[in-house]
Design a protein around this motif. Structure first.
Motif, PDB file in Angstrom:
ATOM      1  N   LEU A   9       0.832  -1.201   0.000  1.00 49.91           N
ATOM      2  CA  LEU A   9       0.000   0.000   0.000  1.00 49.91           C
ATOM      3  C   LEU A   9       0.869   1.254   0.000  1.00 49.91           C
ATOM      4  CD1 LEU A   9      -2.789   1.283   0.117  1.00 49.91           C
ATOM      5  CD2 LEU A   9      -2.707   1.076   2.617  1.00 49.91           C
ATOM      6  N   ALA A  10       1.932   1.256   0.793  1.00 52.80           N
ATOM      7  CA  ALA A  10       2.830   2.413   0.836  1.00 52.80           C
ATOM      8  C   ALA A  10       3.455   2.656  -0.533  1.00 52.80           C
ATOM      9  CB  ALA A  10       3.920   2.191   1.884  1.00 52.80           C
ATOM     10  N   ALA A  11       3.835   1.577  -1.223  1.00 53.01           N
ATOM     11  CA  ALA A  11       4.412   1.718  -2.563  1.00 53.01           C
ATOM     12  C   ALA A  11       3.381   2.272  -3.542  1.00 53.01           C
ATOM     13  CB  ALA A  11       4.933   0.367  -3.051  1.00 53.01           C
ATOM     14  N   ALA A  12       2.132   1.804  -3.428  1.00 52.45           N
ATOM     15  CA  ALA A  12       1.075   2.290  -4.308  1.00 52.45           C
ATOM     16  C   ALA A  12       0.787   3.763  -4.064  1.00 52.45           C
ATOM     17  CB  ALA A  12      -0.194   1.461  -4.105  1.00 52.45           C
ATOM     18  N   GLU A  13       0.827   4.179  -2.793  1.00 52.89           N
ATOM     19  CA  GLU A  13       0.613   5.594  -2.462  1.00 52.89           C
ATOM     20  C   GLU A  13       1.729   6.455  -3.048  1.00 52.89           C
ATOM     21  OE1 GLU A  13       0.301   5.761   1.757  1.00 52.89           O
ATOM     22  OE2 GLU A  13      -1.663   4.793   1.827  1.00 52.89           O
ATOM     23  N   GLN A  14       2.963   5.955  -3.004  1.00 59.76           N
ATOM     24  CA  GLN A  14       4.082   6.697  -3.583  1.00 59.76           C
ATOM     25  C   GLN A  14       3.927   6.814  -5.097  1.00 59.76           C
ATOM     26  OE1 GLN A  14       7.630   4.683  -2.303  1.00 59.76           O
ATOM     27  NE2 GLN A  14       7.398   5.295  -0.156  1.00 59.76           N
ATOM     28  N   GLY A  93      -6.485  -2.416  -0.851  1.00 65.93           N
ATOM     29  CA  GLY A  93      -5.491  -1.541  -1.460  1.00 65.93           C
ATOM     30  C   GLY A  93      -6.035  -0.821  -2.684  1.00 65.93           C
ATOM     31  N   ILE A  94      -6.733  -1.557  -3.538  1.00 63.54           N
ATOM     32  CA  ILE A  94      -7.320  -0.933  -4.722  1.00 63.54           C
ATOM     33  C   ILE A  94      -8.322   0.136  -4.299  1.00 63.54           C
ATOM     34  CG2 ILE A  94      -8.779  -1.335  -6.748  1.00 63.54           C
ATOM     35  CD1 ILE A  94      -7.587  -4.162  -6.894  1.00 63.54           C
ATOM     36  N   GLU A  95      -9.124  -0.168  -3.290  1.00 66.24           N
ATOM     37  CA  GLU A  95     -10.126   0.787  -2.815  1.00 66.24           C
ATOM     38  C   GLU A  95      -9.463   2.049  -2.266  1.00 66.24           C
ATOM     39  OE1 GLU A  95     -13.946  -0.342  -0.696  1.00 66.24           O
ATOM     40  OE2 GLU A  95     -12.693   0.276   0.997  1.00 66.24           O
ATOM     41  N   GLN A  96      -8.456   1.887  -1.445  1.00 69.84           N
ATOM     42  CA  GLN A  96      -7.819   3.052  -0.837  1.00 69.84           C
ATOM     43  C   GLN A  96      -7.144   3.935  -1.886  1.00 69.84           C
ATOM     44  OE1 GLN A  96      -5.677   2.870   2.846  1.00 69.84           O
ATOM     45  NE2 GLN A  96      -6.569   0.899   3.416  1.00 69.84           N
ATOM     46  N   ILE A  97      -6.479   3.325  -2.848  1.00 72.79           N
ATOM     47  CA  ILE A  97      -5.821   4.115  -3.885  1.00 72.79           C
ATOM     48  C   ILE A  97      -6.864   4.766  -4.789  1.00 72.79           C
ATOM     49  CG2 ILE A  97      -4.240   4.059  -5.850  1.00 72.79           C
ATOM     50  CD1 ILE A  97      -2.943   3.761  -3.072  1.00 72.79           C
TER      51      ILE A  97
END
Length: 263
Positions: A9-14, A93-97
């Motif tokens: 998740l942290a990588a996706a946020e970056q 993760g998909i939802e949060q991004i």
């Protein structure tokens, strides 16, 4: 979340933060893709399988989600290529991004937060509405249409898109918790906190200012206060920030005292 999922998740946020030209539509497309993945156990399993090669996952995304725009495709590929603890956390993760992308693409985080909170209050005060939106057997499309009717000309397209997704994809979660979580994600994008303050009587402007100052000093972020009046609260305040609850009510203090005496 498991440690692998937190890292993913942290990588996706970056990746999202480094992506230019993020739009509300890209966020909506990502949420729609998440619902499609949720609806297929086979696809969920494949995309969450750490042993499946990146090229194979990319092929699946290209075949099934070929209509996504370039931004949504990039974000989805990055998410499914990461290692997640399980398929449910991949969906998280998909939802949060997706929600973060909507907030970034709309540029109106404070408005979205307020609208999500107001809708949450409306749902919690109407048992029939809460039942209709939380019904596990209810038609997702019908729930989305109900949200469109309720929020027409009353909420921003961004808030409406987020609520439409949440009611279609509850995954066993309560609607109030979903809305609160979404508001916290939107606030985080803007570098703020969402604090839900439950009190038996309204707080004055000066009291709200002092509380906001104390929370900002403690958490290092400007808080948005959502005030909930609950006559059953006996003195003091209960403040919730995400999963953390600071309960300073008389009832909570009495409960702590009873536990100490019992021990």
């Amino acid at each position: 979340m498991g440690s692998a999922s937190r890292q993913a998740l942290a990588a996706a946020e970056q990746t999202l933060a480094a992506t230019t030209g993020v739009t509300l539509a890209a966020g909506e497309q990502l949420l729609s893709a998440g619902r499609a993945i949720e609806g297929s156990a086979q696809l969920r399993g494949l995309l969450a399988d750490p042993s499946l090669e990146s090229a194979e996952k990319a092929g699946l995304v290209a075949t099934i989600f070929g209509s996504l725009d370039a931004t949504a495709t990039k974000l989805l590929l990055g998410i499914v290529d990461a290692r997640w603890s399980d398929a449910d956390e991949l969906l998280d993760g998909i939802e949060q991004i997706g929600i973060r992308a909507i907030a970034l693409g709309s540029g109106s985080g404070a408005t979205i937060e307020a609208e999500l909170f107001e809708f949450s209050r409306a749902v919690s005060s109407n048992s029939d509405l809460e039942l209709a939106l939380a019904d596990k057997l209810g038609d997702p499309a019908a729930k989305a249409a109900l949200v469109d009717t309720l929020l027409a000309k009353k909420a921003s397209p961004a808030a409406t898109a987020i609520v439409r997704h949440l009611v279609q994809s509850p995954r066993g979660r309560r609607i109030g918790a979903l809305l609160s979580g979404a508001a916290s994600i939107v606030a985080d994008v803007a570098g703020r906190l969402v604090a839900t303050v439950t009190t038996s009587i309204p707080l004055s402007a000066s009291q709200q200012k002092r509380l906001a100052g104390a929370l900002a000093a403690r958490y290092g972020r400007e808080p948005r206060l959502n005030i909930v009046i609950d006559p059953t609260v006996i003195g003091g305040l209960r403040v919730q920030l995400g999963d953390e609850v600071v309960d300073g009510t008389v009832a909570a203090r009495l409960s702590d005292l009873r536990l100490q005496l019992a021990g």
